[in-house]
Write a protein that holds these residues in place. Structure first.
Motif, PDB file in Angstrom:
ATOM      1  N   ALA A 259     -47.244  12.302 -17.567  1.00 15.32           N
ATOM      2  CA  ALA A 259     -47.669  11.034 -16.966  1.00 15.32           C
ATOM      3  C   ALA A 259     -46.964  10.735 -15.637  1.00 15.32           C
ATOM      4  O   ALA A 259     -47.634  10.333 -14.669  1.00 15.32           O
ATOM      5  N   PRO A 260     -45.628  10.894 -15.502  1.00 18.13           N
ATOM      6  CA  PRO A 260     -45.005  10.619 -14.205  1.00 18.13           C
ATOM      7  C   PRO A 260     -45.515  11.514 -13.082  1.00 18.13           C
ATOM      8  O   PRO A 260     -45.647  11.067 -11.938  1.00 18.13           O
ATOM      9  N   HIS A 261     -45.824  12.782 -13.400  1.00 17.94           N
ATOM     10  CA  HIS A 261     -46.309  13.686 -12.357  1.00 17.94           C
ATOM     11  C   HIS A 261     -47.725  13.319 -11.916  1.00 17.94           C
ATOM     12  O   HIS A 261     -48.039  13.351 -10.721  1.00 17.94           O
ATOM     13  N   VAL A 262     -48.585  12.996 -12.883  1.00 21.51           N
ATOM     14  CA  VAL A 262     -49.950  12.603 -12.527  1.00 21.51           C
ATOM     15  C   VAL A 262     -49.935  11.287 -11.758  1.00 21.51           C
ATOM     16  O   VAL A 262     -50.673  11.120 -10.781  1.00 21.51           O
ATOM     17  N   ILE A 311     -57.058  16.981 -22.523  1.00 22.62           N
ATOM     18  CA  ILE A 311     -57.285  16.176 -21.321  1.00 22.62           C
ATOM     19  C   ILE A 311     -56.180  16.402 -20.293  1.00 22.62           C
ATOM     20  O   ILE A 311     -56.428  16.601 -19.104  1.00 22.62           O
ATOM     21  N   GLY A 312     -54.948  16.369 -20.776  1.00 26.07           N
ATOM     22  CA  GLY A 312     -53.814  16.305 -19.864  1.00 26.07           C
ATOM     23  C   GLY A 312     -53.446  17.608 -19.202  1.00 26.07           C
ATOM     24  O   GLY A 312     -53.071  17.621 -18.026  1.00 26.07           O
ATOM     25  N   PHE A 316     -52.919  18.056 -15.385  1.00 26.90           N
ATOM     26  CA  PHE A 316     -51.567  18.365 -14.931  1.00 26.90           C
ATOM     27  C   PHE A 316     -51.574  19.591 -14.021  1.00 26.90           C
ATOM     28  O   PHE A 316     -50.925  19.604 -12.958  1.00 26.90           O
ATOM     29  N   LEU A 317     -52.307  20.630 -14.415  1.00 27.37           N
ATOM     30  CA  LEU A 317     -52.392  21.840 -13.593  1.00 27.37           C
ATOM     31  C   LEU A 317     -53.069  21.542 -12.259  1.00 27.37           C
ATOM     32  O   LEU A 317     -52.667  22.082 -11.215  1.00 27.37           O
ATOM     33  N   LEU A 318     -54.093  20.693 -12.285  1.00 20.05           N
ATOM     34  CA  LEU A 318     -54.772  20.326 -11.039  1.00 20.05           C
ATOM     35  C   LEU A 318     -53.823  19.583 -10.110  1.00 20.05           C
ATOM     36  O   LEU A 318     -53.790  19.851  -8.900  1.00 20.05           O
ATOM     37  N   VAL A 319     -53.026  18.674 -10.667  1.00 15.28           N
ATOM     38  CA  VAL A 319     -52.065  17.935  -9.846  1.00 15.28           C
ATOM     39  C   VAL A 319     -51.053  18.879  -9.219  1.00 15.28           C
ATOM     40  O   VAL A 319     -50.734  18.779  -8.019  1.00 15.28           O
ATOM     41  N   LEU A 320     -50.537  19.809 -10.004  1.00 15.57           N
ATOM     42  CA  LEU A 320     -49.555  20.756  -9.472  1.00 15.57           C
ATOM     43  C   LEU A 320     -50.175  21.640  -8.393  1.00 15.57           C
ATOM     44  O   LEU A 320     -49.529  21.946  -7.383  1.00 15.57           O
ATOM     45  N   ARG A 321     -51.428  22.045  -8.599  1.00 11.74           N
ATOM     46  CA  ARG A 321     -52.108  22.885  -7.605  1.00 11.74           C
ATOM     47  C   ARG A 321     -52.328  22.118  -6.304  1.00 11.74           C
ATOM     48  O   ARG A 321     -52.086  22.646  -5.202  1.00 11.74           O
ATOM     49  N   LEU A 322     -52.774  20.874  -6.412  1.00 12.02           N
ATOM     50  CA  LEU A 322     -52.994  20.069  -5.212  1.00 12.02           C
ATOM     51  C   LEU A 322     -51.682  19.806  -4.475  1.00 12.02           C
ATOM     52  O   LEU A 322     -51.643  19.804  -3.239  1.00 12.02           O
TER      53      LEU A 322
END
Length: 331
Positions: A259-262, A311-312, A316-322
């Motif tokens: 949650a904090p990373h997203v 879901i997460g 989470f992987l998309l956030v890290l990739r972006l």
């Protein structure tokens, strides 16, 4: 302004998710008649809304908030993006105490025993972690490394308890360990409400201390922050929020990391605002996971922890990739 806009967007998304969750289920609800009847309505629709869905949604919102805020606070004080109650062994300490109570004293566990056991187990794990890191000059790094070691040892104890518990109890405990909102009712939801309100009131003071921790121990001390005392306070807050949440929903360990990373992808906030955004994101993710759980009822319900992973993890992987692409573009 960007942080406030992100908080507003998350609040709107959470409101929409709550509405979808209340409308999701086997029983179709005629909203006008159910609202007129109120909580005292005796038909199946009123029971489904007021006695089943509403407590479940409220529990998901508050549990998601507590676990996400705890994860964000521990990440800031440890200066490690992977820190959360699960990684530091606090969740496992509470889980071991809960499992022992459910196996050895099921009658006591039916009352307030689980909450007391969770508080004792989480506090014991935190005290062990504090003792292991006492006198260390490496700060957050040693905290995380010792936490991983403690979590691994307690996970082994958990596995032994699940393996040798009676078959029926083992199945129930395994489902709880995977994360579940099946115990949701008005009592469990109301039990979390004071802790959520207390965490909201503590956000400004806690946020100021966490901003100092994010600068590193040396700079924090130069700014007048008592690092050891404030780190102990954060650990104590993590113990309390983890202990009151775990008996109700199980150890949803990945939520405190994710949650904090997203939330940070929406707005790179610090301090109290980071805690606020993380809490709202945690609530949104858990409500969304519960919607997925109940929407799949025709194929058999999933534990909410597994739905949360479905879901997460991609999110989470998309956030890290972006984030990686953004860093590459800036460099």
């Amino acid at each position: 302004m960007h942080n406030l806009a992100a908080a507003g967007a998350l609040l709107l998304a959470l409101t929409a998710a709550v509405g979808v969750s209340l409308a999701t289920g086997v029983t179709e609800i005629e909203w006008a008649s159910v609202w007129r009847a109120g909580p005292d309505g005796s038909d199946a629709q009123a029971f489904a809304l007021w006695q089943v869905r509403l407590p479940r949604v409220l529990l998901a919102v508050m549990a998601g908030w507590c676990l996400a805020v705890t994860g964000a606070a521990l990440q800031s004080t440890a200066r490690n993006p992977l820190a959360d109650p699960g990684l530091l062994g606090i969740s496992q300490g509470a889980a071991v105490a809960i499992l022992l109570t459910m196996v050895t004293a099921p009658a006591w566990a039916a009352g307030m025993g689980l909450s007391a056991a969770a508080m004792g187990g989480a506090l014991a794990a935190a005290l062990a972690l504090a003792a292991l890191t006492r006198g260390s000059s490496a700060g957050g790094l040693v905290l995380v490394l010792m936490g991983i070691a403690l979590e691994s040892a307690l996970s082994a104890v958990t596995g032994i308890l699940l393996l040798y518990a009676p078959a029926e109890a083992s199945l129930s405990l395994s489902r709880w360990m995977a994360g579940s909102l099946d115990q949701a009712n008005s009592r469990t939801a109301l039990a979390l409400l004071p802790w959520v309100l207390a965490s909201l009131l503590a956000l400004p003071a806690l946020g100021r201390r966490l901003r100092s921790h994010e600068l590193g121990d040396a700079l924090a001390q130069a700014l007048g922050e008592d690092v050891r005392r404030s780190r102990t306070a954060v650990l104590l807050a993590a113990v309390l929020l983890t202990a009151v949440t775990l008996p109700a929903v199980g150890p949803l360990m990945f939520l405190g990391i994710m949650a904090p990373h997203v939330a940070g992808a929406l707005s790179p906030a610090t301090g109290g605002m980071r805690l606020l955004l993380s809490g709202l994101m945690g609530a949104l993710l858990l409500v969304g996971a519960d919607c997925l759980t109940r929407a799949a009822v025709s194929a058999g319900t999933l534990p909410v922890g597994l739905s949360l992973a479905l879901i997460g993890v991609p999110l989470f992987l998309l956030v890290l990739r972006l984030r990686k692409l953004r860093s590459a573009r800036m460099s």
